[in-house]
Design a protein around this motif. Structure first.
Motif, PDB file in Angstrom:
ATOM      1  N   VAL A  41       8.373  -1.645  -5.808  1.00  0.00           N
ATOM      2  CA  VAL A  41       7.214  -2.194  -6.521  1.00  0.00           C
ATOM      3  C   VAL A  41       6.183  -2.701  -5.528  1.00  0.00           C
ATOM      4  CG1 VAL A  41       6.452  -3.963  -8.125  1.00  0.00           C
ATOM      5  CG2 VAL A  41       8.599  -2.781  -8.511  1.00  0.00           C
ATOM      6  N   TYR A  42       6.639  -3.480  -4.532  1.00  0.00           N
ATOM      7  CA  TYR A  42       5.598  -4.032  -3.654  1.00  0.00           C
ATOM      8  C   TYR A  42       5.036  -3.015  -2.680  1.00  0.00           C
ATOM      9  CZ  TYR A  42       9.331  -5.539  -0.286  1.00  0.00           C
ATOM     10  OH  TYR A  42      10.368  -5.616   0.583  1.00  0.00           O
ATOM     11  N   THR A  43       5.818  -2.005  -2.314  1.00  0.00           N
ATOM     12  CA  THR A  43       5.232  -0.942  -1.497  1.00  0.00           C
ATOM     13  C   THR A  43       4.075  -0.289  -2.227  1.00  0.00           C
ATOM     14  OG1 THR A  43       7.355  -0.506  -0.484  1.00  0.00           O
ATOM     15  CG2 THR A  43       5.717   1.201  -0.291  1.00  0.00           C
ATOM     16  N   LYS A  44       4.286  -0.048  -3.524  1.00  0.00           N
ATOM     17  CA  LYS A  44       3.236   0.572  -4.310  1.00  0.00           C
ATOM     18  C   LYS A  44       2.022  -0.355  -4.420  1.00  0.00           C
ATOM     19  CE  LYS A  44       3.013   3.642  -8.222  1.00  0.00           C
ATOM     20  NZ  LYS A  44       3.434   3.868  -9.599  1.00  0.00           N
ATOM     21  N   MET A  45       2.296  -1.656  -4.602  1.00  0.00           N
ATOM     22  CA  MET A  45       1.185  -2.589  -4.752  1.00  0.00           C
ATOM     23  C   MET A  45       0.355  -2.722  -3.487  1.00  0.00           C
ATOM     24  SD  MET A  45       2.818  -5.690  -6.899  1.00  0.00           S
ATOM     25  CE  MET A  45       1.337  -6.644  -7.050  1.00  0.00           C
ATOM     26  N   ILE A  46       1.045  -2.698  -2.326  1.00  0.00           N
ATOM     27  CA  ILE A  46       0.307  -2.956  -1.084  1.00  0.00           C
ATOM     28  C   ILE A  46      -0.332  -1.687  -0.532  1.00  0.00           C
ATOM     29  CG2 ILE A  46       0.532  -3.712   1.298  1.00  0.00           C
ATOM     30  CD1 ILE A  46       2.651  -5.662   0.370  1.00  0.00           C
ATOM     31  N   THR A  47       0.467  -0.626  -0.359  1.00  0.00           N
ATOM     32  CA  THR A  47      -0.089   0.546   0.326  1.00  0.00           C
ATOM     33  C   THR A  47      -0.556   1.630  -0.629  1.00  0.00           C
ATOM     34  OG1 THR A  47       2.002   1.721   0.512  1.00  0.00           O
ATOM     35  CG2 THR A  47       1.448   0.178   2.273  1.00  0.00           C
ATOM     36  N   GLY A  48       0.045   1.712  -1.800  1.00  0.00           N
ATOM     37  CA  GLY A  48      -0.134   2.867  -2.678  1.00  0.00           C
ATOM     38  C   GLY A  48      -1.562   3.318  -2.883  1.00  0.00           C
ATOM     39  N   LYS A  49      -2.421   2.347  -3.225  1.00  0.00           N
ATOM     40  CA  LYS A  49      -3.773   2.737  -3.610  1.00  0.00           C
ATOM     41  C   LYS A  49      -4.592   3.263  -2.439  1.00  0.00           C
ATOM     42  CE  LYS A  49      -4.160  -2.160  -3.586  1.00  0.00           C
ATOM     43  NZ  LYS A  49      -4.474  -3.418  -4.186  1.00  0.00           N
ATOM     44  N   PHE A  50      -4.383   2.709  -1.239  1.00  0.00           N
ATOM     45  CA  PHE A  50      -5.166   3.198  -0.096  1.00  0.00           C
ATOM     46  C   PHE A  50      -4.591   4.463   0.498  1.00  0.00           C
ATOM     47  CE2 PHE A  50      -6.331  -1.302   0.089  1.00  0.00           C
ATOM     48  CZ  PHE A  50      -7.678  -1.115  -0.088  1.00  0.00           C
ATOM     49  N   GLU A  51      -3.254   4.537   0.462  1.00  0.00           N
ATOM     50  CA  GLU A  51      -2.593   5.644   1.135  1.00  0.00           C
ATOM     51  C   GLU A  51      -3.121   6.986   0.662  1.00  0.00           C
ATOM     52  OE1 GLU A  51       1.647   5.730   0.742  1.00  0.00           O
ATOM     53  OE2 GLU A  51       1.814   5.191   2.850  1.00  0.00           O
ATOM     54  N   LYS A  52      -3.300   7.116  -0.640  1.00  0.00           N
ATOM     55  CA  LYS A  52      -3.658   8.442  -1.151  1.00  0.00           C
ATOM     56  C   LYS A  52      -5.064   8.866  -0.727  1.00  0.00           C
ATOM     57  CE  LYS A  52      -4.962   7.041  -5.835  1.00  0.00           C
ATOM     58  NZ  LYS A  52      -4.309   5.837  -6.345  1.00  0.00           N
ATOM     59  N   TYR A  53      -5.966   7.867  -0.558  1.00  0.00           N
ATOM     60  CA  TYR A  53      -7.295   8.246  -0.084  1.00  0.00           C
ATOM     61  C   TYR A  53      -7.286   8.552   1.410  1.00  0.00           C
ATOM     62  CZ  TYR A  53      -8.920   6.485  -4.541  1.00  0.00           C
ATOM     63  OH  TYR A  53      -9.113   6.271  -5.856  1.00  0.00           O
ATOM     64  N   ILE A  54      -6.606   7.671   2.168  1.00  0.00           N
ATOM     65  CA  ILE A  54      -6.602   7.861   3.623  1.00  0.00           C
ATOM     66  C   ILE A  54      -5.949   9.179   3.983  1.00  0.00           C
ATOM     67  CG2 ILE A  54      -5.658   6.952   5.775  1.00  0.00           C
ATOM     68  CD1 ILE A  54      -6.121   4.174   4.688  1.00  0.00           C
ATOM     69  N   LYS A  55      -4.896   9.517   3.241  1.00  0.00           N
ATOM     70  CA  LYS A  55      -4.207  10.787   3.504  1.00  0.00           C
ATOM     71  C   LYS A  55      -5.159  11.963   3.361  1.00  0.00           C
ATOM     72  CE  LYS A  55       0.345  11.433   2.548  1.00  0.00           C
ATOM     73  NZ  LYS A  55       1.431  11.319   1.582  1.00  0.00           N
ATOM     74  N   ARG A  56      -6.085  11.856   2.415  1.00  0.00           N
ATOM     75  CA  ARG A  56      -6.966  12.995   2.142  1.00  0.00           C
ATOM     76  C   ARG A  56      -8.026  13.177   3.214  1.00  0.00           C
ATOM     77  NH1 ARG A  56      -6.647  11.917  -3.880  1.00  0.00           N
ATOM     78  NH2 ARG A  56      -5.211  13.515  -4.540  1.00  0.00           N
ATOM     79  N   PHE A  57      -8.474  12.085   3.861  1.00  0.00           N
ATOM     80  CA  PHE A  57      -9.530  12.340   4.849  1.00  0.00           C
ATOM     81  C   PHE A  57      -9.107  12.174   6.304  1.00  0.00           C
ATOM     82  CE2 PHE A  57     -10.870   8.272   6.461  1.00  0.00           C
ATOM     83  CZ  PHE A  57     -10.596   7.361   5.453  1.00  0.00           C
ATOM     84  N   ALA A  58      -7.996  11.477   6.558  1.00  0.00           N
ATOM     85  CA  ALA A  58      -7.661  11.223   7.962  1.00  0.00           C
ATOM     86  C   ALA A  58      -6.456  12.010   8.459  1.00  0.00           C
ATOM     87  CB  ALA A  58      -7.421   9.734   8.175  1.00  0.00           C
ATOM     88  N   GLU A  59      -5.640  12.552   7.595  1.00  0.00           N
ATOM     89  CA  GLU A  59      -4.432  13.234   8.078  1.00  0.00           C
ATOM     90  C   GLU A  59      -4.753  14.642   8.552  1.00  0.00           C
ATOM     91  OE1 GLU A  59      -0.516  12.528   7.344  1.00  0.00           O
ATOM     92  OE2 GLU A  59      -1.503  11.017   8.544  1.00  0.00           O
TER      93      GLU A  59
END
Lengths: 161, 105
Positions: free
Chosen positions: A143-161
Protein backbone atom coordinates in the motif's frame (compact mmCIF):
# COMPACT_ATOMS: atom_id res chain seq x y z
CA UNK A 1 28.08 12.49 -29.18
CA UNK A 2 27.47 12.72 -25.47
CA UNK A 3 29.95 15.58 -25.19
CA UNK A 4 28.14 17.54 -27.88
CA UNK A 5 24.78 17.09 -26.12
CA UNK A 6 26.13 18.36 -22.81
CA UNK A 7 27.90 21.22 -24.59
CA UNK A 8 24.72 22.39 -26.32
CA UNK A 9 22.65 22.15 -23.15
CA UNK A 10 25.24 24.04 -21.11
CA UNK A 11 25.50 26.77 -23.75
CA UNK A 12 21.72 27.23 -23.93
CA UNK A 13 21.60 27.40 -20.16
CA UNK A 14 24.37 30.00 -20.08
CA UNK A 15 22.63 32.18 -22.65
CA UNK A 16 19.31 32.05 -20.81
CA UNK A 17 20.90 32.76 -17.45
CA UNK A 18 22.99 35.73 -18.65
CA UNK A 19 20.40 36.84 -21.25
CA UNK A 20 22.81 38.89 -23.34
CA UNK A 21 23.19 37.72 -26.92
CA UNK A 22 26.44 39.46 -27.85
CA UNK A 23 29.50 37.87 -29.41
CA UNK A 24 31.86 38.20 -26.38
CA UNK A 25 29.21 36.64 -24.14
CA UNK A 26 28.74 33.82 -26.64
CA UNK A 27 32.50 33.13 -26.66
CA UNK A 28 32.69 33.15 -22.85
CA UNK A 29 29.68 30.84 -22.71
CA UNK A 30 31.22 28.44 -25.21
CA UNK A 31 34.40 28.26 -23.13
CA UNK A 32 32.46 27.57 -19.94
CA UNK A 33 30.30 24.97 -21.70
CA UNK A 34 33.42 23.33 -23.15
CA UNK A 35 34.97 22.98 -19.70
CA UNK A 36 31.69 21.64 -18.28
CA UNK A 37 31.26 19.06 -21.01
CA UNK A 38 34.91 17.98 -20.74
CA UNK A 39 34.57 17.32 -17.01
CA UNK A 40 30.98 16.14 -16.55
CA UNK A 41 29.80 14.62 -19.83
CA UNK A 42 30.98 11.13 -18.94
CA UNK A 43 28.40 10.92 -16.15
CA UNK A 44 25.33 11.86 -18.19
CA UNK A 45 23.22 10.69 -21.10
CA UNK A 46 24.22 7.14 -21.83
CA UNK A 47 21.89 7.21 -24.78
CA UNK A 48 21.74 10.60 -26.48
CA UNK A 49 19.19 9.53 -29.08
CA UNK A 50 16.46 9.66 -26.45
CA UNK A 51 16.57 13.43 -26.92
CA UNK A 52 15.26 13.03 -30.42
CA UNK A 53 12.08 11.18 -29.48
CA UNK A 54 9.23 13.71 -29.27
CA UNK A 55 6.83 11.67 -27.13
CA UNK A 56 9.28 11.97 -24.23
CA UNK A 57 8.83 15.74 -24.17
CA UNK A 58 5.06 15.32 -24.07
CA UNK A 59 5.26 13.01 -21.08
CA UNK A 60 7.71 15.40 -19.46
CA UNK A 61 5.12 18.19 -19.68
CA UNK A 62 2.44 15.93 -18.20
CA UNK A 63 4.84 15.06 -15.41
CA UNK A 64 5.62 18.73 -14.75
CA UNK A 65 1.94 19.58 -14.27
CA UNK A 66 1.44 16.59 -12.03
CA UNK A 67 4.56 17.46 -10.05
CA UNK A 68 3.48 21.08 -9.58
CA UNK A 69 0.12 19.96 -8.26
CA UNK A 70 1.79 17.52 -5.83
CA UNK A 71 4.09 20.30 -4.63
CA UNK A 72 1.24 22.66 -3.83
CA UNK A 73 -0.59 19.85 -2.04
CA UNK A 74 2.58 19.10 -0.07
CA UNK A 75 2.74 22.66 1.17
CA UNK A 76 -0.82 22.78 2.40
CA UNK A 77 -0.27 19.41 4.05
CA UNK A 78 2.82 20.59 5.94
CA UNK A 79 1.19 23.91 6.82
CA UNK A 80 -1.80 22.03 8.26
CA UNK A 81 0.39 19.74 10.37
CA UNK A 82 2.48 22.64 11.65
CA UNK A 83 -0.41 24.93 12.56
CA UNK A 84 -2.66 22.26 14.08
CA UNK A 85 -2.55 22.62 17.89
CA UNK A 86 -1.85 18.92 18.54
CA UNK A 87 0.41 18.38 15.51
CA UNK A 88 -0.92 15.19 13.87
CA UNK A 89 2.41 13.55 13.06
CA UNK A 90 3.43 9.89 13.14
CA UNK A 91 6.92 9.87 11.60
CA UNK A 92 8.94 6.89 10.48
CA UNK A 93 11.39 5.67 7.85
CA UNK A 94 9.94 3.17 5.39
CA UNK A 95 11.54 1.20 2.60
CA UNK A 96 9.97 1.32 -0.86
CA UNK A 97 11.01 -0.59 -3.95
CA UNK A 98 11.20 0.93 -7.39
CA UNK A 99 11.04 -0.66 -10.82
CA UNK A 100 13.07 2.10 -12.48
CA UNK A 101 16.44 1.05 -13.86
CA UNK A 102 18.50 4.05 -14.98
CA UNK A 103 20.36 6.26 -12.52
CA UNK A 104 18.88 9.41 -14.02
CA UNK A 105 15.32 8.18 -13.54
CA UNK A 106 16.06 7.15 -9.97
CA UNK A 107 17.46 10.60 -9.20
CA UNK A 108 14.35 12.24 -10.59
CA UNK A 109 12.11 9.92 -8.60
CA UNK A 110 14.05 10.63 -5.40
CA UNK A 111 13.71 14.37 -5.98
CA UNK A 112 10.00 14.01 -6.72
CA UNK A 113 9.49 12.03 -3.51
CA UNK A 114 11.22 14.76 -1.54
CA UNK A 115 8.83 17.38 -2.88
CA UNK A 116 5.60 15.41 -2.36
CA UNK A 117 3.42 15.53 0.77
CA UNK A 118 5.25 14.49 3.90
CA UNK A 119 8.08 12.44 2.41
CA UNK A 120 11.86 12.92 2.12
CA UNK A 121 14.24 10.45 0.52
CA UNK A 122 16.92 9.54 3.04
CA UNK A 123 18.98 7.15 0.95
CA UNK A 124 18.94 5.08 -2.22
CA UNK A 125 20.61 1.69 -2.16
CA UNK A 126 20.16 -0.31 -5.35
CA UNK A 127 16.43 -0.54 -5.95
CA UNK A 128 15.44 0.45 -2.42
CA UNK A 129 14.44 3.94 -1.46
CA UNK A 130 14.52 4.78 2.24
CA UNK A 131 11.90 7.44 2.77
CA UNK A 132 11.19 9.49 5.87
CA UNK A 133 7.43 9.88 6.14
CA UNK A 134 5.87 12.44 8.45
CA UNK A 135 2.63 10.48 8.81
CA UNK A 136 2.90 6.72 8.27
CA UNK A 137 -0.58 5.95 7.04
CA UNK A 138 -0.23 2.24 6.50
CA UNK A 139 2.00 -0.62 7.65
CA UNK A 140 1.51 -2.68 4.51
CA UNK A 141 4.50 -2.38 2.14
CA UNK A 142 2.38 -2.76 -1.00
CA UNK A 143 0.00 0.00 0.00
CA UNK A 144 2.63 2.54 0.93
CA UNK A 145 4.85 1.75 -2.04
CA UNK A 146 1.91 2.60 -4.24
CA UNK A 147 1.16 5.75 -2.27
CA UNK A 148 4.71 7.08 -2.36
CA UNK A 149 6.19 6.06 -5.71
CA UNK A 150 3.28 4.79 -7.79
CA UNK A 151 2.00 8.02 -9.23
CA UNK A 152 5.37 9.43 -10.29
CA UNK A 153 6.93 6.19 -11.40
CA UNK A 154 4.65 5.70 -14.35
CA UNK A 155 5.35 9.16 -15.76
CA UNK A 156 9.09 9.08 -15.16
CA UNK A 157 9.31 5.66 -16.76
CA UNK A 158 7.76 7.04 -19.93
CA UNK A 159 10.18 9.90 -20.48
CA UNK A 160 13.42 9.02 -18.69
CA UNK A 161 13.92 5.27 -19.11
CA UNK B 1 -1.80 43.15 -8.33
CA UNK B 2 -0.97 39.53 -9.15
CA UNK B 3 2.61 40.31 -8.14
CA UNK B 4 1.53 41.36 -4.66
CA UNK B 5 -0.69 38.31 -4.22
CA UNK B 6 2.08 35.90 -5.26
CA UNK B 7 4.66 37.55 -3.02
CA UNK B 8 2.23 37.52 -0.08
CA UNK B 9 1.57 33.80 -0.60
CA UNK B 10 5.31 33.21 -0.73
CA UNK B 11 5.99 35.10 2.47
CA UNK B 12 3.10 33.31 4.20
CA UNK B 13 4.50 29.89 3.28
CA UNK B 14 7.98 30.92 4.38
CA UNK B 15 6.49 31.88 7.76
CA UNK B 16 4.74 28.47 7.98
CA UNK B 17 8.08 26.82 7.27
CA UNK B 18 9.75 28.77 10.07
CA UNK B 19 6.93 27.96 12.51
CA UNK B 20 7.37 24.29 11.60
CA UNK B 21 11.09 24.58 12.17
CA UNK B 22 10.39 25.64 15.75
CA UNK B 23 7.36 23.50 16.61
CA UNK B 24 8.18 20.06 15.21
CA UNK B 25 9.98 17.65 17.53
CA UNK B 26 13.10 16.30 15.79
CA UNK B 27 15.56 17.10 13.02
CA UNK B 28 13.84 14.89 10.42
CA UNK B 29 10.42 16.44 10.80
CA UNK B 30 11.92 19.90 10.91
CA UNK B 31 13.59 19.28 7.57
CA UNK B 32 10.20 18.33 6.11
CA UNK B 33 8.81 21.74 7.01
CA UNK B 34 11.96 23.57 6.01
CA UNK B 35 12.28 22.03 2.53
CA UNK B 36 8.68 22.02 1.40
CA UNK B 37 7.29 25.28 2.69
CA UNK B 38 10.40 27.32 2.11
CA UNK B 39 10.95 26.00 -1.41
CA UNK B 40 7.44 26.73 -2.57
CA UNK B 41 7.46 30.05 -0.74
CA UNK B 42 10.60 31.13 -2.56
CA UNK B 43 9.20 29.87 -5.88
CA UNK B 44 6.09 31.92 -5.32
CA UNK B 45 8.13 35.04 -4.60
CA UNK B 46 10.22 34.42 -7.73
CA UNK B 47 7.04 34.02 -9.79
CA UNK B 48 5.90 37.33 -8.41
CA UNK B 49 9.16 38.85 -9.63
CA UNK B 50 8.58 37.29 -13.07
CA UNK B 51 5.13 38.89 -13.30
CA UNK B 52 6.50 42.21 -12.11
CA UNK B 53 9.29 42.45 -14.68
CA UNK B 54 7.53 40.68 -17.53
CA UNK B 55 9.67 38.94 -20.14
CA UNK B 56 12.76 41.08 -19.68
CA UNK B 57 16.15 39.77 -18.58
CA UNK B 58 15.37 40.00 -14.84
CA UNK B 59 12.14 38.08 -15.44
CA UNK B 60 13.92 35.31 -17.33
CA UNK B 61 16.59 35.02 -14.67
CA UNK B 62 13.95 34.71 -11.96
CA UNK B 63 12.14 32.07 -14.03
CA UNK B 64 15.32 30.02 -14.38
CA UNK B 65 16.11 30.31 -10.70
CA UNK B 66 13.00 28.22 -9.98
CA UNK B 67 14.18 24.83 -11.35
CA UNK B 68 17.64 25.42 -9.90
CA UNK B 69 16.07 26.12 -6.52
CA UNK B 70 14.02 22.93 -6.77
CA UNK B 71 16.97 20.71 -7.52
CA UNK B 72 19.29 22.29 -4.97
CA UNK B 73 16.64 22.23 -2.21
CA UNK B 74 15.82 18.55 -2.70
CA UNK B 75 19.47 17.53 -2.89
CA UNK B 76 20.30 19.62 0.19
CA UNK B 77 17.42 18.06 2.13
CA UNK B 78 18.59 14.58 1.17
CA UNK B 79 22.19 15.35 2.15
CA UNK B 80 21.18 16.86 5.49
CA UNK B 81 18.80 14.08 6.46
CA UNK B 82 21.26 11.34 5.50
CA UNK B 83 24.06 13.14 7.28
CA UNK B 84 21.94 13.49 10.42
CA UNK B 85 21.12 9.78 10.38
CA UNK B 86 24.72 8.68 9.90
CA UNK B 87 25.82 11.10 12.61
CA UNK B 88 23.60 9.13 15.00
CA UNK B 89 20.69 11.48 15.64
CA UNK B 90 17.77 9.49 17.06
CA UNK B 91 14.32 9.66 15.54
CA UNK B 92 11.78 11.49 17.69
CA UNK B 93 9.73 9.72 20.36
CA UNK B 94 6.59 9.66 18.23
CA UNK B 95 8.27 7.63 15.48
CA UNK B 96 6.63 4.33 14.64
CA UNK B 97 8.93 2.68 12.12
CA UNK B 98 12.57 2.61 11.07
CA UNK B 99 13.52 0.42 8.12
CA UNK B 100 16.80 2.22 7.57
CA UNK B 101 18.34 0.91 10.82
CA UNK B 102 19.11 -2.51 9.35
CA UNK B 103 21.19 -1.02 6.57
CA UNK B 104 23.27 1.39 8.64
CA UNK B 105 25.52 -0.54 10.94
Amino acid sequence: MRYIAVFILALIFWLLITFRFTVPNLIAGSLAALICSAIFARYYFHNVYKFLQPHRYLWFCVYLFFFGWACIKANFDVAYRVLHPRMPIKPGIVRVKTTLRSEFAKTLLANSITMTPGTITVDVIGDDFYVHWIYVESEDPEVYTKMITGKFEKYIKRFAE
Amino acid sequence: MITIILICIGVLFNIFGCVGLIRLPDVYNRLQAATKCVTLGCCSILLGVVFHYGLSDAGFKALFAIPILFFSATVAAHALIRGAYHFGTKLGEKSVKDDYKEVVK
